[in-house]
Design a protein around this motif. Structure first.
Motif, PDB file in Angstrom:
ATOM      1  N   PHE A 110       0.862  -1.186   0.000  1.00  0.00           N
ATOM      2  CA  PHE A 110       0.000   0.000   0.000  1.00  0.00           C
ATOM      3  C   PHE A 110       0.900   1.237   0.000  1.00  0.00           C
ATOM      4  CE2 PHE A 110      -2.519  -3.371   1.894  1.00  0.00           C
ATOM      5  CZ  PHE A 110      -3.756  -3.222   1.278  1.00  0.00           C
ATOM      6  N   HIS A 111       1.140   1.761  -1.176  1.00  0.00           N
ATOM      7  CA  HIS A 111       2.185   2.777  -1.338  1.00  0.00           C
ATOM      8  C   HIS A 111       1.859   4.097  -0.633  1.00  0.00           C
ATOM      9  CE1 HIS A 111       4.004   0.094  -4.231  1.00  0.00           C
ATOM     10  NE2 HIS A 111       2.888   0.067  -4.941  1.00  0.00           N
ATOM     11  N   ASP A 112       0.592   4.489  -0.605  1.00  0.00           N
ATOM     12  CA  ASP A 112       0.245   5.829  -0.135  1.00  0.00           C
ATOM     13  C   ASP A 112      -0.622   5.793   1.122  1.00  0.00           C
ATOM     14  OD1 ASP A 112      -1.856   4.654  -1.416  1.00  0.00           O
ATOM     15  OD2 ASP A 112      -2.504   6.442  -2.511  1.00  0.00           O
ATOM     16  N   VAL A 113      -0.419   4.776   1.964  1.00  0.00           N
ATOM     17  CA  VAL A 113      -1.209   4.629   3.186  1.00  0.00           C
ATOM     18  C   VAL A 113      -0.284   4.747   4.394  1.00  0.00           C
ATOM     19  CG1 VAL A 113      -2.612   3.022   4.548  1.00  0.00           C
ATOM     20  CG2 VAL A 113      -2.959   3.184   2.077  1.00  0.00           C
ATOM     21  N   PRO A 114      -0.686   5.484   5.427  1.00  0.00           N
ATOM     22  CA  PRO A 114       0.140   5.550   6.644  1.00  0.00           C
ATOM     23  C   PRO A 114       0.345   4.164   7.252  1.00  0.00           C
ATOM     24  CG  PRO A 114      -1.540   7.265   6.673  1.00  0.00           C
ATOM     25  CD  PRO A 114      -1.852   6.387   5.509  1.00  0.00           C
ATOM     26  N   VAL A 115       1.559   3.916   7.714  1.00  0.00           N
ATOM     27  CA  VAL A 115       1.949   2.610   8.236  1.00  0.00           C
ATOM     28  C   VAL A 115       2.428   2.765   9.676  1.00  0.00           C
ATOM     29  CG1 VAL A 115       3.574   0.693   7.971  1.00  0.00           C
ATOM     30  CG2 VAL A 115       2.552   1.741   5.946  1.00  0.00           C
ATOM     31  N   ALA A 116       2.060   1.799  10.513  1.00  0.00           N
ATOM     32  CA  ALA A 116       2.526   1.785  11.899  1.00  0.00           C
ATOM     33  C   ALA A 116       3.155   0.436  12.203  1.00  0.00           C
ATOM     34  CB  ALA A 116       1.361   2.044  12.852  1.00  0.00           C
ATOM     35  N   HIS A 117       4.209   0.449  12.999  1.00  0.00           N
ATOM     36  CA  HIS A 117       4.807  -0.805  13.448  1.00  0.00           C
ATOM     37  C   HIS A 117       3.986  -1.337  14.616  1.00  0.00           C
ATOM     38  CE1 HIS A 117       7.788  -3.182  15.905  1.00  0.00           C
ATOM     39  NE2 HIS A 117       7.792  -3.808  14.743  1.00  0.00           N
ATOM     40  N   LEU A 118       3.490  -2.570  14.469  1.00  0.00           N
ATOM     41  CA  LEU A 118       2.704  -3.211  15.516  1.00  0.00           C
ATOM     42  C   LEU A 118       3.098  -4.672  15.595  1.00  0.00           C
ATOM     43  CD1 LEU A 118       0.315  -3.226  17.573  1.00  0.00           C
ATOM     44  CD2 LEU A 118      -1.162  -3.866  15.651  1.00  0.00           C
ATOM     45  N   ASP A 119       3.601  -5.062  16.759  1.00  0.00           N
ATOM     46  CA  ASP A 119       3.957  -6.451  17.013  1.00  0.00           C
ATOM     47  C   ASP A 119       3.061  -6.944  18.143  1.00  0.00           C
ATOM     48  OD1 ASP A 119       5.051  -8.887  17.703  1.00  0.00           O
ATOM     49  OD2 ASP A 119       7.133  -8.194  17.631  1.00  0.00           O
ATOM     50  N   LEU A 120       2.151  -7.868  17.836  1.00  0.00           N
ATOM     51  CA  LEU A 120       1.207  -8.338  18.844  1.00  0.00           C
ATOM     52  C   LEU A 120       1.895  -8.992  20.030  1.00  0.00           C
ATOM     53  CD1 LEU A 120      -1.591  -9.724  16.507  1.00  0.00           C
ATOM     54  CD2 LEU A 120      -1.806  -7.805  18.093  1.00  0.00           C
ATOM     55  N   ARG A 121       3.134  -9.429  19.843  1.00  0.00           N
ATOM     56  CA  ARG A 121       3.874 -10.041  20.948  1.00  0.00           C
ATOM     57  C   ARG A 121       4.670  -9.014  21.744  1.00  0.00           C
ATOM     58  NH1 ARG A 121       4.736 -14.479  16.999  1.00  0.00           N
ATOM     59  NH2 ARG A 121       3.655 -16.332  17.784  1.00  0.00           N
ATOM     60  N   ASP A 122       4.583  -7.743  21.360  1.00  0.00           N
ATOM     61  CA  ASP A 122       5.338  -6.694  22.045  1.00  0.00           C
ATOM     62  C   ASP A 122       4.402  -5.538  22.386  1.00  0.00           C
ATOM     63  OD1 ASP A 122       7.078  -4.836  23.034  1.00  0.00           O
ATOM     64  OD2 ASP A 122       8.355  -4.739  21.260  1.00  0.00           O
ATOM     65  N   PRO A 123       3.834  -5.524  23.592  1.00  0.00           N
ATOM     66  CA  PRO A 123       2.895  -4.459  23.969  1.00  0.00           C
ATOM     67  C   PRO A 123       3.484  -3.058  23.901  1.00  0.00           C
ATOM     68  CG  PRO A 123       2.799  -6.277  25.539  1.00  0.00           C
ATOM     69  CD  PRO A 123       3.991  -6.543  24.653  1.00  0.00           C
ATOM     70  N   ARG A 124       4.803  -2.954  23.868  1.00  0.00           N
ATOM     71  CA  ARG A 124       5.413  -1.624  23.764  1.00  0.00           C
ATOM     72  C   ARG A 124       5.091  -0.963  22.433  1.00  0.00           C
ATOM     73  NH1 ARG A 124      11.463  -3.429  24.984  1.00  0.00           N
ATOM     74  NH2 ARG A 124      10.715  -4.971  23.461  1.00  0.00           N
ATOM     75  N   THR A 125       4.660  -1.725  21.442  1.00  0.00           N
ATOM     76  CA  THR A 125       4.339  -1.145  20.130  1.00  0.00           C
ATOM     77  C   THR A 125       2.877  -0.720  20.018  1.00  0.00           C
ATOM     78  OG1 THR A 125       3.736  -3.277  19.100  1.00  0.00           O
ATOM     79  CG2 THR A 125       6.067  -2.650  19.081  1.00  0.00           C
ATOM     80  N   PHE A 126       2.061  -1.026  21.026  1.00  0.00           N
ATOM     81  CA  PHE A 126       0.620  -0.829  20.902  1.00  0.00           C
ATOM     82  C   PHE A 126       0.221   0.647  20.882  1.00  0.00           C
ATOM     83  CE2 PHE A 126      -0.641  -5.162  22.998  1.00  0.00           C
ATOM     84  CZ  PHE A 126       0.025  -5.825  21.998  1.00  0.00           C
ATOM     85  N   ASP A 127       0.772   1.427  21.813  1.00  0.00           N
ATOM     86  CA  ASP A 127       0.295   2.799  21.983  1.00  0.00           C
ATOM     87  C   ASP A 127       0.517   3.642  20.736  1.00  0.00           C
ATOM     88  OD1 ASP A 127      -0.665   2.376  24.538  1.00  0.00           O
ATOM     89  OD2 ASP A 127       1.204   2.979  25.515  1.00  0.00           O
ATOM     90  N   ALA A 128       1.699   3.567  20.151  1.00  0.00           N
ATOM     91  CA  ALA A 128       1.981   4.380  18.969  1.00  0.00           C
ATOM     92  C   ALA A 128       1.085   3.992  17.807  1.00  0.00           C
ATOM     93  CB  ALA A 128       3.450   4.248  18.577  1.00  0.00           C
ATOM     94  N   ALA A 129       0.830   2.709  17.662  1.00  0.00           N
ATOM     95  CA  ALA A 129      -0.011   2.263  16.551  1.00  0.00           C
ATOM     96  C   ALA A 129      -1.460   2.716  16.726  1.00  0.00           C
ATOM     97  CB  ALA A 129       0.053   0.739  16.436  1.00  0.00           C
ATOM     98  N   LEU A 130      -1.947   2.739  17.964  1.00  0.00           N
ATOM     99  CA  LEU A 130      -3.348   3.056  18.227  1.00  0.00           C
ATOM    100  C   LEU A 130      -3.625   4.543  18.368  1.00  0.00           C
ATOM    101  CD1 LEU A 130      -4.074   0.258  20.842  1.00  0.00           C
ATOM    102  CD2 LEU A 130      -5.255   0.503  18.657  1.00  0.00           C
ATOM    103  N   ARG A 131      -2.600   5.332  18.578  1.00  0.00           N
ATOM    104  CA  ARG A 131      -2.821   6.744  18.889  1.00  0.00           C
ATOM    105  C   ARG A 131      -3.608   7.441  17.768  1.00  0.00           C
ATOM    106  NH1 ARG A 131       2.152   7.881  20.156  1.00  0.00           N
ATOM    107  NH2 ARG A 131       1.799   7.190  22.309  1.00  0.00           N
ATOM    108  N   GLY A 132      -4.736   8.034  18.138  1.00  0.00           N
ATOM    109  CA  GLY A 132      -5.548   8.776  17.176  1.00  0.00           C
ATOM    110  C   GLY A 132      -6.457   7.925  16.314  1.00  0.00           C
ATOM    111  N   ALA A 133      -6.471   6.601  16.531  1.00  0.00           N
ATOM    112  CA  ALA A 133      -7.300   5.724  15.705  1.00  0.00           C
ATOM    113  C   ALA A 133      -8.762   5.816  16.118  1.00  0.00           C
ATOM    114  CB  ALA A 133      -6.821   4.278  15.812  1.00  0.00           C
ATOM    115  N   GLY A 134      -9.632   5.847  15.125  1.00  0.00           N
ATOM    116  CA  GLY A 134     -11.062   5.874  15.403  1.00  0.00           C
ATOM    117  C   GLY A 134     -11.683   4.495  15.394  1.00  0.00           C
ATOM    118  N   GLY A 135     -10.973   3.537  14.816  1.00  0.00           N
ATOM    119  CA  GLY A 135     -11.483   2.161  14.750  1.00  0.00           C
ATOM    120  C   GLY A 135     -10.321   1.200  14.684  1.00  0.00           C
ATOM    121  N   LEU A 136     -10.603  -0.067  14.938  1.00  0.00           N
ATOM    122  CA  LEU A 136      -9.590  -1.114  14.897  1.00  0.00           C
ATOM    123  C   LEU A 136     -10.186  -2.331  14.209  1.00  0.00           C
ATOM    124  CD1 LEU A 136      -6.912  -2.576  15.760  1.00  0.00           C
ATOM    125  CD2 LEU A 136      -8.059  -3.097  17.936  1.00  0.00           C
TER     126      LEU A 136
END
Length: 289
Positions: A43-69
């Motif tokens: 997906f060339h023109d879509v914002p990307v976030a690093h999210l590792d389900l086995r690493d909760p330290r990645t959760f907050d940055a990925a979810l910040r500002g999200a309206g849905g999951l």
């Protein structure tokens, strides 16, 4: 929904279909996963976030500002407590507006599948949610069973004479987009999603034979034989066991019922398995043709 929908699993069939359907509907999205480079290639023109389900330290940055999951369970993850359920808890802390979870048919009644525990946790989390319970995906024929078809011209599964109302992930993506477009109308419900016709695997093999121009057969496996087959293919043991549980359920008719929810939600008939096979017949071609 103006804030972006965070889509997990976008490098796979289900998450990728959801991301494409949301974009086609004009929704804002952010895709997330462990392989950021692969996400950007897809997906060339879509914002990307690093999210590792086995690493909760990645959760907050990925979810910040999200309206849905949009949440799905990767096949390699069996322990959903510290992974998917922990992400649901993080979504609640961030005030995510709506969660759509891609479960499986019968997960509400089958505590042996990991999806059951995610559904239970999601209902108790205090978040607006919708659960999608699709049946067996048409895409399994190109992915999970594709190598057997390409190399051995066979479908080898412990499904007995079970029939399956295959559903196309492209239709699942369109349903997810429909839900996120009006989350209030779909809040707190679970939808069973199937195709319009239940086929046994001899009939599936006949469709493949017709499309590929070479004979493809169905060979019913024993549970033990199937597990040995998966292990020879280096499938992780836990993943192999989950697959075997889901597939042996076909013998008892767990995926044969045709449900009318999908056409009701989309206002059109589901894609047929014949359509899927015709659209993707190049995926089963061998190096020699």
């Amino acid at each position: 929904m103006t804030a972006p929908v965070l889509v997990t699993g976008a490098t796979g069939n289900v998450g990728g279909a959801v991301a494409r359907s949301l974009r086609a509907a004009g929704a804002a999205i952010r895709i997330a996963g462990t392989d950021v480079a692969a996400l950007r290639r897809r997906f060339h023109d879509v914002p990307v976030a690093h999210l590792d389900l086995r690493d909760p330290r990645t959760f907050d940055a990925a979810l910040r500002g999200a309206g849905g999951l949009f949440l799905l369970r990767p096949p390699q993850i069996a322990r959903v407590g510290p992974t998917l359920n922990a992400l649901v808890d993080a979504a609640a802390r961030h005030g995510v507006g709506h969660v759509v979870f891609a479960s499986v048919t019968g997960a509400d009644r089958n505590p042996l599948v990991p999806h059951h525990r995610v559904e239970t946790h999601l209902r108790a989390a205090g978040l607006p949610y919708t659960i999608l319970r699709p049946g067996f995906f048409a895409q399994n024929l190109t992915d999970a069973y594709g190598r057997d078809i390409r190399e051995d011209d066979r479908i080898y599964l412990p499904a007995g004479r079970g029939r399956v109302a295959f559903v196309d992930t492209r239709d699942l993506g369109d349903v997810a987009a429909t839900v996120f477009a009006d989350p209030v109308a779909h809040g707190g419900v679970a939808y069973t999603l199937t195709g319009s016709q239940a086929l046994d695997f001899d009939e599936v093999a006949a469709l493949l034979t017709e499309a590929l121009g070479r004979p493809v057969r169905y060979q019913a496996a024993s549970v033990g034989g199937y597990l040995r087959h998966l292990r020879r293919r280096r499938t992780p043991l836990t993943q192999a066991l989950v697959q075997a549980v889901l597939l042996t359920g076909l013998r008892r008719g767990q995926a044969e019922r045709v449900d009318t929810t999908l056409p009701r939600l989309l206002g059109r008939p589901p894609r047929t398995l014949r359509q899927y096979v015709q659209d993707h017949r190049d995926r089963w071609q061998t190096a020699t043709g």
